[in-house]
Design an enzyme around this catalytic site. Structure first.
Site, short mmCIF file in Angstrom:
data_model
loop_
_atom_site.label_atom_id
_atom_site.label_comp_id
_atom_site.label_asym_id
_atom_site.label_seq_id
_atom_site.Cartn_x
_atom_site.Cartn_y
_atom_site.Cartn_z
N ASP A 1 0.81 -1.13 -0.14
CA ASP A 1 -0.15 0.11 0.14
C ASP A 1 0.72 1.27 -0.02
OD1 ASP A 1 -3.25 0.29 0.84
OD2 ASP A 1 -2.04 2.21 1.08
N TYR B 1 -12.19 8.55 -13.55
CA TYR B 1 -12.29 7.29 -12.98
C TYR B 1 -13.04 6.45 -14.24
CZ TYR B 1 -13.62 3.91 -9.44
OH TYR B 1 -13.99 2.64 -8.76
N ASP C 1 4.35 2.36 -4.01
CA ASP C 1 3.52 3.15 -4.73
C ASP C 1 3.29 2.33 -6.14
OD1 ASP C 1 2.30 4.86 -6.46
OD2 ASP C 1 3.43 6.57 -5.88
N VAL C 2 2.34 1.92 -6.30
CA VAL C 2 2.05 1.25 -7.80
C VAL C 2 2.32 1.98 -9.19
CG1 VAL C 2 0.36 -0.70 -6.99
CG2 VAL C 2 -0.46 1.60 -8.02
N LYS D 1 -11.55 2.86 -15.11
CA LYS D 1 -11.94 1.64 -15.07
C LYS D 1 -12.48 0.72 -16.37
CE LYS D 1 -11.19 1.38 -10.40
NZ LYS D 1 -10.35 0.68 -9.92
#
Ligand SMILES: NC(=O)c1ccc[n+]([C@@H]2O[C@H](COP(=O)([O-])OP(=O)(O)OC[C@H]3O[C@@H](n4cnc5c(N)ncnc54)[C@H](O)[C@@H]3O)[C@@H](O)[C@H]2O)c1
Length: 253
Positions: free
Chosen positions: A39, A155, A65-66, A159
């Protein structure tokens, strides 16, 4: 709950400090997997650590951090060349900001976490899964991918785009033994609300029409985690490239 379902398998879960990611980490660990959770927020991982202790479970927890390639590389290095399951869960909302009011910063951040993060991590683990000839990747999309009224433009686009990534991996890497599937949650009681507070009153007014058809009670995070766990398991061995809704019927409205 099948305590042997993932016995001996290794799993990596992003967004493991809260909500669906945390529930997924706890579930996979309970079901026998050797889990690493990451995370961006260290304090969130502290909360996950407490829950692990309480349930007498163990997992490796890493702040990462991705969106950062260095962090992704470190995460993958920590896996010592082996990964059976990747759960791409980390994500942020976009304050329901519509296109006409969109600032580049918000767009870039939401796309970076929700799409680029999933791409980077998935790309990084593919070689491990290809080498093993087996692997399961589960990515969390959203009801916002099925219609435009559940979020703002950033968003919604992120998505939708992630579904293309899921299908790409399913089609091209399926023959190499890698399954890639998508979960589409409806409302879930998690910490994502902080990035969901509306910043555009007219867009929120419009969104309310869609939100009015939502199930009256949000799901619990574990209700999504159980779907992720099943898709990652050998029981779903013939499921590849699927979009599985877990939304209390919202998409049927
Ligand atoms: N809660 C809902 O109603 C809902 C509905 C549909 C889809 N989703 C999706 O479910 C996923 C999980 O969200 P949640 O509801 O559990 O929210 P949450 O905010 O409770 O958890 C998300 C976690 O991701 C972490 N995170 C954010 N950016 C990160 C980054 N760059 N690197 C690593 N970790 C990062 C956060 O710190 C947080 O702990 C998201 O992808 C979200 O879009 C949620």
């Amino acid at each position: 709950m099948d305590r042997n379902r993932h016995q001996g398998k290794t799993a990596l879960v992003t967004g493991a400090g809260s909500g669906i990611g945390q529930a997924t980490l706890l579930r996979l660990a309970t079901e026998g997997a050797i889990v690493t959770g990451c995370d961006i927020h260290a304090n969130s991982l502290d909360a996950t650590r407490l829950l692990l202790e309480k349930q007498k479970l163990t997992a490796e927890l890493m702040v990462a951090d991705v969106t950062g390639q260095d962090d992704v590389d470190q995460l993958v290095t920590s896996l010592n060349g082996q990964l059976n399951i990747l759960a791409n869960v980390a994500g942020i909302m976009d304050h329901f900001v519509p296109l006409g009011e969109l600032q580049d910063d918000l767009w870039n951040r939401v796309i970076d976490v929700n799409l680029n993060g999933v791409m980077r991590l998935t790309r990084a683990v593919l070689p491990l899964m290809e080498k093993a000839g087996k692997g399961a990747i589960v990515t969390v999309s959203s009801e916002a991918a099925l219609g435009a009224g559940a979020a703002g433009v950033s968003y919604t686009v992120s998505k939708n785009a992630v579904i293309g990534l899921v299908k790409h991996v399913a089609y091209f890497y399926g023959p190499k033994g890698i399954r890639s599937n998508c979960v589409i949650p409806g409302p879930v009681a998690t910490g994502i609300g902080a990035s969901a507070s509306p910043e555009s009153s007219w867009a929120m007014e419009r969104a309310r029409l869609k939100l009015a058809t939502m199930p009256p009670t949000p799901a619990e995070p574990d209700q999504i985690a159980t779907v992720i766990s099943w898709l990652a398991s050998d029981e779903a061995s013939n499921v590849n490239g699927a979009l599985v809704t877990s939304d209390g019927g919202w998409s049927s409205a």
